[in-house]
Design a protein around this motif. Structure first.
Motif, PDB file in Angstrom:
ATOM      1  N   SER A  67      -0.074   1.103  -9.713  1.00  0.00           N
ATOM      2  CA  SER A  67      -0.713   0.521  -8.922  1.00  0.00           C
ATOM      3  C   SER A  67      -2.348   0.949  -9.649  1.00  0.00           C
ATOM      4  O   SER A  67      -3.304   0.271  -9.250  1.00  0.00           O
TER       5      SER A  67
ATOM      6  N   GLU B 134      -2.855   8.838  -5.007  1.00  0.00           N
ATOM      7  CA  GLU B 134      -1.951   7.789  -4.177  1.00  0.00           C
ATOM      8  C   GLU B 134      -1.438   7.114  -4.973  1.00  0.00           C
ATOM      9  O   GLU B 134      -2.608   6.607  -5.907  1.00  0.00           O
ATOM     10  N   ARG B 135       0.057   6.301  -5.611  1.00  0.00           N
ATOM     11  CA  ARG B 135       0.035   5.187  -6.652  1.00  0.00           C
ATOM     12  C   ARG B 135       1.512   5.058  -6.253  1.00  0.00           C
ATOM     13  O   ARG B 135       1.985   5.419  -5.683  1.00  0.00           O
ATOM     14  N   ASP B 136       1.564   3.572  -6.748  1.00  0.00           N
ATOM     15  CA  ASP B 136       3.330   3.048  -6.434  1.00  0.00           C
ATOM     16  C   ASP B 136       3.727   2.494  -7.654  1.00  0.00           C
ATOM     17  O   ASP B 136       2.511   1.633  -8.684  1.00  0.00           O
TER      18      ASP B 136
ATOM     19  N   SER C 162       0.506  -0.919   0.212  1.00  0.00           N
ATOM     20  CA  SER C 162       0.213  -0.230   0.389  1.00  0.00           C
ATOM     21  C   SER C 162       0.890   1.331   0.239  1.00  0.00           C
ATOM     22  O   SER C 162       2.039   1.519   0.372  1.00  0.00           O
ATOM     23  N   SER C 163      -0.095   2.620  -0.606  1.00  0.00           N
ATOM     24  CA  SER C 163       0.871   3.485  -0.340  1.00  0.00           C
ATOM     25  C   SER C 163       1.254   4.197   0.369  1.00  0.00           C
ATOM     26  O   SER C 163       2.694   4.818   1.379  1.00  0.00           O
TER      27      SER C 163
ATOM     28  N   ALA D 227       4.488   1.758   2.299  1.00  0.00           N
ATOM     29  CA  ALA D 227       5.500   2.220   1.204  1.00  0.00           C
ATOM     30  C   ALA D 227       5.842   3.531   1.784  1.00  0.00           C
ATOM     31  O   ALA D 227       7.051   4.126   2.025  1.00  0.00           O
ATOM     32  N   ARG D 228       4.849   4.603   2.081  1.00  0.00           N
ATOM     33  CA  ARG D 228       5.819   6.256   2.099  1.00  0.00           C
ATOM     34  C   ARG D 228       6.259   6.145   4.272  1.00  0.00           C
ATOM     35  O   ARG D 228       7.667   6.830   4.242  1.00  0.00           O
TER      36      ARG D 228
ATOM     37  N   ARG E 178       9.084   3.564  -6.172  1.00  0.00           N
ATOM     38  CA  ARG E 178       9.032   4.808  -5.496  1.00  0.00           C
ATOM     39  C   ARG E 178       7.405   4.835  -5.482  1.00  0.00           C
ATOM     40  O   ARG E 178       6.516   3.913  -5.989  1.00  0.00           O
ATOM     41  N   THR E 179       6.665   5.993  -4.581  1.00  0.00           N
ATOM     42  CA  THR E 179       5.520   6.117  -4.077  1.00  0.00           C
ATOM     43  C   THR E 179       5.171   7.502  -4.209  1.00  0.00           C
ATOM     44  O   THR E 179       6.103   8.350  -4.358  1.00  0.00           O
ATOM     45  N   GLU E 180       4.280   7.911  -5.146  1.00  0.00           N
ATOM     46  CA  GLU E 180       3.494   9.412  -5.687  1.00  0.00           C
ATOM     47  C   GLU E 180       2.645   9.546  -5.224  1.00  0.00           C
ATOM     48  O   GLU E 180       1.310   8.521  -4.827  1.00  0.00           O
ATOM     49  N   THR E 181       2.524  10.458  -4.309  1.00  0.00           N
ATOM     50  CA  THR E 181       0.936  11.195  -3.026  1.00  0.00           C
ATOM     51  C   THR E 181       0.597  12.602  -3.902  1.00  0.00           C
ATOM     52  O   THR E 181       2.015  13.444  -3.964  1.00  0.00           O
TER      53      THR E 181
END
Length: 1003
Positions: free
Chosen positions: A617, A578-580, A2-3, A6-7, A537-540
């Motif tokens: 994701s 959010e995405r992974d 999950s994001s 991950a974060r 990488r994870t992005e929000t």
């Protein structure tokens, strides 16, 4: 994973890695044994350290000398100096009246003019977090960029621009290419510098202070380097330039044949001279009114005196002499800004094979601007109760149009912040170079501006005492186009004023591991290089709207209608996404022919093969390849080319945005078709705001002009089913280095690169106007468009549609329109370059650098839905008078897309004196919003500007190692060429000659 997990995991690991790096650095200070530094070679375009594959790639390197020649004080100004960069749609003065834009200290990246989001930005070879605030592009969808003003110009070692598709190497968004910002590091002295400058004829002044330097530690095993930068810029106001001093641009176009174009008169009917509609007819001063406007009693068409030099006029049409010229209020064109950058880098050689490294950076900017006073929104109904102390009729009145000049200009304060923390290890193992790092970065923005709570306004409008808000006292008779000489009671002004706050935030977490080797195995022509790596990488992204417009707090009018609680804003819900992403890449660089092989006409031949796989994701998998080659026919004559596929991932707002409502005036063509069939309208060309029903028509009283044309709500929304925008890039080029020329003439390099990018599935909207056209077409065929939501047909509607063969259609309530993959486009161009340097002569060192960008083709195709509508119009099913919405066709020279751009820089250095120059050319544009009687577009003239500076370096005495520089930007004081908006802010800066002086001391 999950994001959230991950974060949190990435933050914890990063802090642990940073703590470990700090411990090893502290230990290193006590170490006495010497170690050999691991040399890092970072070349944008390849992940293979030490590889020569860059011979096959078109790369522009902007070094310190060229950065100094541009005299740029911000990342925005620096990138504008590169010809391959397109228009800057995110900038300080873009859409100044709305928080729906990215305001404040912002700048955007648009390589090749392919659009925001198609250029990947790296910092020291790794991704940069995106600016968190979106704004709509020309296709009306929200886009996000990297904030170029977060780039510390004084801290740059160089700027590398890869002008080639690089998704196979770097992943998403590298469709147009890559911009890699390389910061100063490994410094062993300290430099302090200061610069002061300003735009001639304005009050805009800028001050810059920089400190950078570093120190080796542990007898050279490590290094810690730091730079700090502070910038202050005063504001530039509307009254300082003639092309910004008035909303009425017609005098600027006198004698051109365009001066009578109505679009040039941008004065507004929303003024403190209010417009009102009575709920029922009423009498005042012996006259009956249904609508009225306040105006000075010295003007014509007064129907009844209101006293105090005012009167009532029987219409909601504001006299042209009273229309608001908001620019005369001395508003902000470029905001005042304070900007800080701080960056720390460190490395420590743990042993002969392993080195630890880290980065810690921060950016902070605060801007202030003044914008036009708040006005009402036509889609929001506001009722002034009959109890209002100043209400002349004593009954409920609907506020039709009003500008709250007594509140003064809107103050806008924007705070932008960004930080980055990175820790990693790199080294050698059995001939392999390896590197791994953890990165966490966040960017946030807080936009605070004045506004009015409609609920509080209604409360103070209902008061029967003199402190009630007074809508009926007009503006300033001495300055009828701006200002307010009779403001409402201060208690009322203080009570209704609220802050509108928009908070946005993006996060980027990244862990990568990569290996490379320049000699994996041998071919007859030489060693084969290889690189491989993985990345998580994870992005929000968060867009937190004010509670008064996100639906938390609403205003309910006396009429029962419900709206947002801000007088000039439609509801805008919060958005979060959010995405992974997991990715893996593989790259080979292989020499196929070497000079030693003696092959005729093939002095040297090298190829690059690369591929990358990414799993998202939120939308699935993407895999993209690339091949590039460099062929030297003879030493000094190279042919190079590449083919690559790429993609731009839909941003988190395009996928996750909930319903955003925007209102646009549009025609109901189905209703007009019924009127045409009944003979109440002669043709579809009458379908619009100017339509007047004929009184001879039998059902004249049943016709509704608001059914013909009205302000229609368009409910736009994100789409979780969006797919990436796909692309294919092809390029061929020549590099010529004439070895046969005598050495005393210097070193010459000439380059020419042709390129072509084809994109498909670009994210866009079908648009409300087109949805209504499709509904008209389908209703003629016995169906309807479900995205056009209508009220039930009334008895009047039934009467109009009777006998037409069309099913009765009620008035349009709203149109739904989700972001979808739509238009393809093809962009093609030519890059030319010439470089010359001559060093070590008796009269000094010389250098020249010419960089040319020529746009050959920019064609925006129709989306599939628009192609169907076009085919229906060509077959006669759609009336030829109907105009489609949206942009398509040839876009070269359209505002922001000049056909030619070039820059030429040069320097001469003799002993302690350096003189440098920089000149830039931008070809003409056309302004399609400004058309003369012959149907010709206005031409925005081409420009050529030049910069010049001189610097002297002192060697001895108190001024030893001190450099003093004086310079001019735009020597000839060229003003931005005239356009319908005054100037083209996405291409030009709104000022002319700029003077500056600086001093730099190294110790």
């Amino acid at each position: 994973m999950s994001s959230i997990f991950a974060r949190h995991s990435m933050k914890t690991a990063l802090l642990a890695t940073t703590a470990l790096l700090g411990t090893t650095t502290a230990t290193a200070q006590e170490a006495s044994q010497e170690a050999t530094q691991v040399d890092e070679i970072v070349v944008v375009g390849s992940q293979i350290r030490g590889a020569k594959v860059t011979a096959a790639l078109p790369v522009t390197v902007v070094g310190e000398e060229l950065i100094q020649a541009t005299a740029a004080t911000s990342g925005d100004e620096l990138l504008r100096s590169i010809p391959q960069m397109g228009d800057v749609t995110f900038n300080s003065s873009y859409l100044p009246a709305t928080s729906n834009s990215a305001r404040g200290d912002t700048g955007s990246v648009n390589l090749r003019n392919l659009g925001i989001g198609n250029t990947l930005v790296l910092l020291n070879g790794r991704r940069v977090v995106g600016h968190p605030t979106s704004q709509a592009n020309e296709h009306l969808v929200p886009v996000l960029t990297y904030n170029t003003n977060a780039i510390p110009v004084s801290g740059l070692k160089r700027l590398e621009v890869l002008r080639d598709g690089a998704a196979a190497i770097y992943g998403a968004d590298a469709v147009a290419g890559v911009v890699n910002t390389v910061l100063r590091d490994d410094m062993n002295n300290w430099t302090v510098s200061s610069q002061y400058g300003g735009a001639e004829g304005t009050g805009m002044r800028e001050f810059n202070f920089s400190l950078y330097g570093g120190k080796d530690i542990a007898e050279g095993r490590g290094n810690v380097s730091l730079f700090f930068n502070y910038d202050h810029r005063d504001e530039l106001t509307t009254l300082e330039q003639d092309y910004t001093a008035s909303d009425d641009k017609r005098p600027l176009f006198a004698g051109t044949g365009f001066e009578n174009n109505s679009s040039l008169n941008g004065v507004s009917s929303l003024t403190p001279w209010g417009q009102f509609t009575l709920n029922s007819p009423a009498t005042y001063g012996g006259e009956s009114f249904t609508t009225f406007t306040i105006q000075p009693d010295s003007m014509a068409n007064c129907a009844a005196s209101l006293g105090n030099g005012l009167c009532l006029k029987k219409t909601t049409t504001v006299d042209p002499a009273l229309r608001a010229d908001t620019a005369q209020e001395d508003l902000t064109v470029i905001p005042e800004v304070d900007r800080f950058n701080l960056f720390l880098t460190g490395r420590y050689q743990i042993n002969d094979a392993v080195e630890a490294f880290g980065e810690l950076g921060g950016y902070y900017a605060k801007s202030h601007a003044r914008q036009a006073p708040i006005n009402t929104l036509s889609s929001v109904v506001m009722t002034i109760p009959g109890t209002n102390y100043y209400n002349p009729f004593g009954q409920d009145i609907r506020l039709t149009g009003y500008r709250f000049n007594d509140m003064g200009p809107i103050n806008v304060d924007v705070t932008n912040q960004q930080y980055r923390i990175l820790g990693g290890l790199r080294g050698d193992w059995r001939g392999w170079n390896w590197e791994s790092a953890l990165l966490w970065s966040e960017a946030s923005a807080k936009d605070v501006s004045d506004n009015i709570s409609t609920t509080r306004l209604a409360e103070w409008a209902a008061k029967s005492t003199p402190d009630a808000y007074n809508f009926f006292n007009g503006g300033d008779p001495a300055n009828p186009r701006f200002g307010d000489a009779t403001p409402s009671d201060q208690a009322a002004l203080d009570a209704i004023r609220v802050d509108m706050v928009r908070k946005t935030k993006t996060e980027l977490g990244l862990w990568d591991f990569k290996v490379s080797r320049p000699d994996l195995f041998q071919l007859p022509a030489g060693p084969v290089g290889m690189a491989a790596g993985i990345e998580f990488r994870t992005e929000t992204q968060l867009d937190d709207r004010d509670s008064r417009i996100d639906g938390t707090i609403r205003y309910t009018d006396k009429s029962g209608a419900t709206y947002s609680d801000l007088i000039n804003s439609a509801e805008n819900p919060d958005t979060y996404g959010e995405r992974d992403v997991f990715s893996a890449y593989l790259e080979f660089a292989a020499p196929l022919v070497s000079p030693e092989m003696g092959v005729p006409l093939v002095h040297n031949l090298e190829v690059q093969l690369a591929g990358r796989f990414e799993n998202y994701s939120d939308f699935g998998d993407v895999a993209k390849p690339k091949i590039a080659a460099a062929w030297d026919l003879v030493d000094g004559f190279r042919v190079r080319g590449s083919w690559a596929q790429g993609f731009r991932a839909p941003n988190l707002e395009q996928i996750n945005a909930t319903v955003i409502t925007r209102s646009n005036s549009s025609n109901d063509y189905a209703y007009c078709e019924a009127l045409i069939r009944r003979g109440a309208m002669t043709g579809m060309n009458q379908c619009g705001a100017s339509y007047t029903p004929p009184t001879s028509f039998p059902d004249y009283t049943s016709i509704s002009t608001t059914h013909v044309r009205k302000l229609t709500a368009e409910r736009r929304s994100g789409n979780p089913d969006l797919q990436p925008e796909e692309s294919e890039t092809l390029s061929f080029g020549l590099v010529v280095q004439p070895r046969f020329l005598p050495e005393q003439l210097g070193d010459f390099t000439f380059t020419a690169d042709w390129w072509k990018v084809e994109q498909t599935g670009m994210v866009g909207l079908f648009r409300g106007q087109n949805a209504l056209i499709l509904d008209y077409l389908l209703r003629k065929q016995g169906s309807f468009n479900p995205n056009v939501v209508r009220a039930d047909a009334t008895a009047a509607d039934q009467a109009i549609f009777a006998g037409t063969g069309l099913a009765a259609a009620g008035e349009v309530l709203y149109v739904t329109d989700a972001y979808t993959n739509q238009q393809p486009q093809t962009v093609e161009g030519l890059d030319l370059g010439a470089m010359w340097s001559l060093r070590g002569t008796s009269i000094g060192d010389f250098s020249l650098n010419l960089n040319v960008s020529h746009l050959l083709k920019y064609y925006l195709e129709m989306s599939p839905g628009m192609a169907d509508l076009t085919a229906a119009r060509e077959s006669g099913e759609i009336d030829p008078a109907i105009t489609f919405g949206g942009r398509m066709g040839d876009m070269i020279a359209d505002l922001g897309r000049p056909e030619w751009k070039w820059s030429l820089s040069g320097s001469w250095r003799y002993q302690n004196l350096t003189i440098g120059a920089f000149t830039q050319y931008i070809s003409s544009l056309y302004d399609s919003s400004l058309v003369n009687s012959a149907g010709d577009y206005w031409t925005v003239d081409s420009t050529i500007t030049a910069n010049l500076y001189a610097e002297y370096q002192f060697d001895d005495g108190l001024l030893s190692d001190t450099a003093v520089r004086v310079g001019l930007r735009n020597i000839t004081d060229e003003q931005p060429p005239l356009s319908g908006a005054g100037y083209v802010g996405t291409v030009y800066q709104p000022y002319g000659r700029y003077w500056y002086a600086s001093i730099r001391k190294t110790f």
